[in-house]
Design a protein around this motif. Structure first.
Motif, PDB file in Angstrom:
ATOM      1  N   PRO A  39       0.797  -1.228   0.000  1.00 37.52           N
ATOM      2  CA  PRO A  39       0.000   0.000   0.000  1.00 37.52           C
ATOM      3  C   PRO A  39       0.836   1.288   0.000  1.00 37.52           C
ATOM      4  N   GLU A  40       1.984   1.313   0.687  1.00 34.99           N
ATOM      5  CA  GLU A  40       2.739   2.575   0.795  1.00 34.99           C
ATOM      6  C   GLU A  40       3.237   3.061  -0.556  1.00 34.99           C
ATOM      7  N   PRO A  41       3.965   2.227  -1.327  1.00 32.26           N
ATOM      8  CA  PRO A  41       4.403   2.701  -2.647  1.00 32.26           C
ATOM      9  C   PRO A  41       3.222   3.106  -3.535  1.00 32.26           C
ATOM     10  N   ILE A  42       2.084   2.447  -3.376  1.00 28.84           N
ATOM     11  CA  ILE A  42       0.913   2.819  -4.190  1.00 28.84           C
ATOM     12  C   ILE A  42       0.417   4.195  -3.753  1.00 28.84           C
ATOM     13  N   ALA A  43       0.326   4.392  -2.432  1.00 24.74           N
ATOM     14  CA  ALA A  43      -0.203   5.664  -1.929  1.00 24.74           C
ATOM     15  C   ALA A  43       0.676   6.836  -2.355  1.00 24.74           C
ATOM     16  N   THR A  44       1.993   6.683  -2.254  1.00 25.67           N
ATOM     17  CA  THR A  44       2.870   7.819  -2.614  1.00 25.67           C
ATOM     18  C   THR A  44       2.714   8.169  -4.088  1.00 25.67           C
ATOM     19  N   ARG A  45       2.688   7.158  -4.927  1.00 24.26           N
ATOM     20  CA  ARG A  45       2.620   7.414  -6.368  1.00 24.26           C
ATOM     21  C   ARG A  45       1.239   7.947  -6.765  1.00 24.26           C
ATOM     22  N   ALA A  46       0.200   7.314  -6.236  1.00 27.05           N
ATOM     23  CA  ALA A  46      -1.156   7.742  -6.607  1.00 27.05           C
ATOM     24  C   ALA A  46      -1.438   9.149  -6.076  1.00 27.05           C
ATOM     25  N   LEU A 102      -6.512   2.977   1.608  1.00 32.94           N
ATOM     26  CA  LEU A 102      -5.853   4.244   1.239  1.00 32.94           C
ATOM     27  C   LEU A 102      -6.842   5.299   0.779  1.00 32.94           C
ATOM     28  N   ARG A 103      -8.139   4.955   0.716  1.00 32.17           N
ATOM     29  CA  ARG A 103      -9.089   5.863   0.065  1.00 32.17           C
ATOM     30  C   ARG A 103      -9.088   7.263   0.692  1.00 32.17           C
ATOM     31  N   ASP A 104      -8.912   7.345   2.025  1.00 34.25           N
ATOM     32  CA  ASP A 104      -8.913   8.671   2.668  1.00 34.25           C
ATOM     33  C   ASP A 104      -7.748   9.524   2.196  1.00 34.25           C
ATOM     34  N   ARG A 114       7.348  -5.549   4.968  1.00 31.35           N
ATOM     35  CA  ARG A 114       6.746  -6.322   3.882  1.00 31.35           C
ATOM     36  C   ARG A 114       5.280  -5.940   3.685  1.00 31.35           C
ATOM     37  N   THR A 115       4.571  -5.761   4.803  1.00 35.83           N
ATOM     38  CA  THR A 115       3.164  -5.378   4.689  1.00 35.83           C
ATOM     39  C   THR A 115       3.038  -3.990   4.075  1.00 35.83           C
ATOM     40  N   ARG A 116       3.902  -3.070   4.520  1.00 33.79           N
ATOM     41  CA  ARG A 116       3.812  -1.698   4.013  1.00 33.79           C
ATOM     42  C   ARG A 116       4.260  -1.573   2.558  1.00 33.79           C
ATOM     43  N   LEU A 117       5.391  -2.255   2.229  1.00 29.32           N
ATOM     44  CA  LEU A 117       6.051  -1.978   0.946  1.00 29.32           C
ATOM     45  C   LEU A 117       5.789  -3.025  -0.129  1.00 29.32           C
ATOM     46  N   GLY A 118       5.417  -4.230   0.304  1.00 30.27           N
ATOM     47  CA  GLY A 118       5.296  -5.327  -0.659  1.00 30.27           C
ATOM     48  C   GLY A 118       6.618  -6.080  -0.733  1.00 30.27           C
ATOM     49  N   ALA A 119       6.516  -7.348  -1.151  1.00 27.45           N
ATOM     50  CA  ALA A 119       7.676  -8.243  -1.096  1.00 27.45           C
ATOM     51  C   ALA A 119       8.821  -7.775  -1.986  1.00 27.45           C
ATOM     52  N   ALA A 120       8.517  -7.129  -3.116  1.00 29.05           N
ATOM     53  CA  ALA A 120       9.577  -6.773  -4.066  1.00 29.05           C
ATOM     54  C   ALA A 120      10.460  -5.647  -3.535  1.00 29.05           C
ATOM     55  N   VAL A 121       9.947  -4.856  -2.603  1.00 32.34           N
ATOM     56  CA  VAL A 121      10.667  -3.663  -2.162  1.00 32.34           C
ATOM     57  C   VAL A 121      11.234  -3.832  -0.747  1.00 32.34           C
ATOM     58  N   ALA A 122      10.578  -4.630   0.083  1.00 25.06           N
ATOM     59  CA  ALA A 122      10.941  -4.734   1.503  1.00 25.06           C
ATOM     60  C   ALA A 122      12.330  -5.348   1.682  1.00 25.06           C
TER      61      ALA A 122
END
Ligand code: AMP
Length: 593
Positions: free
Chosen positions: A146-153, A175-177, A542-550
């Motif tokens: 969710p974090e990388p998605i939130a920053t980019r979106a 992340l909707r808020d 891992r939860t925040r960033l996803g497996a590819a980035v953590a």
């Protein structure tokens, strides 16, 4: 009589007369001398009504005007082995439906559409359909947390996201808020899902009209927004315009040697720039058949795809090649890969042994090439008609002037003329797929240029014959399994945990992935630096960033080395981790660890 074992040079030497079909780029020197981007533009059609240039028209619709409507554009192979072919006529209709669906939602030209999907046909349809509607598209890596998605979106002020119910629930719903501008979420798949502004692809898109007139499109208008990582700060949104398609058509022909009858397979995920420029645009604009494989890497399955689909041109990456090498060439026995004509690699340094292994295993050397998110397309390549130099990235594309430069104190650059001397790789600006800006970051963009050169941030050297050799990155950004990872993004996620006082993140060399992410953490008082907390932090990241980035590894330290101005010295953390010389420590804070 015994034949002498051929030398490597002999084995990789190409006999031009025996190459079938003849490479598109036969005479490199002559093409460099005569090349003009204006001529390359004539390989494309331009929009029939109103003028201008639209990527999706060039990649899809125009093929109907050239009698290619019934030719397979995309051959999709699902995880369960199911297949779906879309010919150019069907792709034209499907992408028109998606463009009409966007219009029916009131989405306007210039608004941002994010596509968060695995490698499924809807991804291609959404990207190309949104381009038809003159929206700005960002394909996002579905393994992002969710974090990388939130920053980019958030940075893009996203209006529409196309995703699946499962990805929505796991990554986007929370992340909707933080994304007040996100009005529509289009869901591919029928799984139940609740939320505001949710639409079903099956109702919205499948019911839309298959005819869409692409509005006049300024070739300089924004088409794609690709996020990439830097050493500091948030990810940068590299802006690419519709005109970039000129570079895609040319590099597809010249660097990947695409011919009309080719079956092309790019293994990259569309969430990264290679998967968009070469997984979607370049093969389609060249009118070839593009194989799209949904499943993740599996050597045996990949060999079956190459064999069954009679793939002729294959574009893959060093991490995958090294994984195949580890399994050995025996796994290949029994596979008929005779259709494979050209194999290329990109994204990270390709070891010379991997080039040679290609020759042993596939009868073809891997042709390394180099580019980056900011360049929008291949810039340096080992070409089909030239002998591969194992370990080298190749020579600049005709139309691209490259050099090794040094930055001067006055803010300019000087070109390094002596062969095999390290310096920064620079490209003479502009070219059609050059980024036109970093979204909302004018100053950061300006700093990439000096004296008319685009400075790539990569260190390289050039030999007497004009081949470029990668030396390393000039910054702290990490390349893991071909994915560019910003240490700052990882450090920020770790710092969100209540136990963490300081975090420093480095790339640790890895024989397969190139680098893996390693974090050093100093804890706040009262926390116990034990195994339980290490596991908790790994899970948190891992939860925040996803497996590819953590990070894959975390070490605890009582304090991290900082400069006097307070920046964590990642360079020093890395040198100490690897037992390398610590270099210049003049800026190290006196009492730093
Ligand atoms: P990205 O923007 O994610 O595509 O990453 C671009 C970076 O990947 C480049 O700046 C290089 O550091 C690295 N890279 C790409 N291709 C190669 C290559 N052929 N050899 C070495 N490094 C490469």
């Amino acid at each position: 009589m015994d034949h002498p074992t051929p030398t490597l040079r002999e084995r990789i030497h190409k006999d031009l007369h025996s190459l079938r079909p003849a490479p598109n780029l036969l005479d490199y020197e002559a093409r460099c001398a005569s090349f003009r981007w204006e001529d390359a533009r004539r390989l494309l059609d331009g929009l029939p009504q109103g003028g201008g240039l639209n990527m999706a028209h060039e990649a899809v619709d125009r093929h109907l005007l050239h009698g290619r409507g019934s030719k397979t554009a995309i051959r999709w192979i699902g995880k369960d082995g199911s297949r779906r072919d879309l010919d150019y006529a069907q792709l034209t209709a499907e992408t028109a439906r998606f463009a009409n669906a966007l219009r029916s939602l009131g989405v306007e030209a210039g608004e941002r559409v994010f596509v968060l999907l695995g490698r499924v046909p809807e991804l291609h349809v959404a990207v190309l359909g949104a381009l038809k509607a003159c929206c700005v598209v960002t394909p996002l890596f579905s393994a992002f947390g969710p974090e990388p998605i939130a920053t980019r979106a958030g940075a893009a002020d996203v209006r529409v996201v196309v995703t699946t119910p499962e990805l929505y629930r796991r990554k986007l719903r929370g992340l909707r808020d933080r994304l007040p501008g996100l009005r529509h979420v289009i869901l591919v798949g029928d799984a139940p899902c609740e939320g505001q502004g949710l639409q079903r692809w099956s109702e919205l898109v499948e019911g839309a009209s298959p005819v869409f007139a692409i509005p006049p499109t300024d070739p300089q208008s924004m088409a794609l927004l690709h996020f990439t990582s830097g050493t500091t700060g948030r990810p940068k949104g590299a802006v690419h315009v519709h005109e970039a398609i000129v570079a895609h058509v040319v590099t597809g022909r010249d660097a990947l040697d695409l011919h009309d009858d080719d079956v092309f397979w790019c293994t990259a995920d569309p969430g990264w720039v290679t998967g968009t420029s070469y997984g979607i645009l370049a093969p389609l604009v060249n009118g070839v058949t593009s194989v799209v494989v949904e499943a993740e890497f599996d050597a045996e399955a990949w060999y079956s795809v190459l064999e069954r689909e009679r793939v002729t041109v294959w574009y893959t990456a060093p991490t995958a090649i090294r994984m195949m090498m580890k399994l050995g060439a025996e796994v290949l026995h029994g596979h008929d890969l005779s259709a494979l004509r050209f194999a290329a690699s990109v994204g990270e340094p390709l070891n010379p042994e991997a080039v040679v292994w290609g020759l042993e295993a596939f009868g073809r050397p891997f042709h390394d090439n180099w580019w980056q998110t900011e360049t929008g397309g291949i810039m340096i390549a080992n070409f089909a008609a030239l002998d591969v130099k194992p370990g080298s990235m190749g020579r600049p594309l005709p139309g691209i002037e490259a050099a090794i430069v040094r930055r001067t104190a006055a803010g300019g650059v000087e070109v390094v003329k002596t062969p095999m001397t390290d310096g920064e790789l620079a490209l003479k600006a502009p070219w059609p797929s050059m980024m036109r800006g970093y979204l909302h970051e004018e100053e950061r963009y300006r700093k990439c240029f000096a004296d008319g050169w685009y400075l790539t941030g990569d260190l390289a050297k050039r030999d007497e014959e004009g081949y470029y050799w990668f030396v390393g990155r000039g910054d702290d950004v990490i390349k893991s399994a071909g994915h560019l990872i910003g240490p700052f993004e990882v450090e920020s996620a770790l710092l969100e945990h209540p136990a963490v006082a300081e975090a420093g993140v480095i790339g640790k060399p890895d024989p397969v992935a190139g680098e893996t992410v390693k974090a050093f953490v100093a804890l706040k008082p009262g926390w116990d630096a034990g195994e339980a907390l290490r596991r908790e932090l790994l899970g948190h990241a891992r939860t925040r960033l996803g497996a590819a980035v953590a990070p894959k590894e975390i070490d605890f330290r009582t304090g991290l080395p900082r400069t006097r101005s307070g920046k964590i010295m990642r360079r020093l953390l890395k040198a100490r981790e690897l037992g390398l010389p610590e270099g210049d420590l003049s800026t190290l804070e006196e009492d730093a660890a």
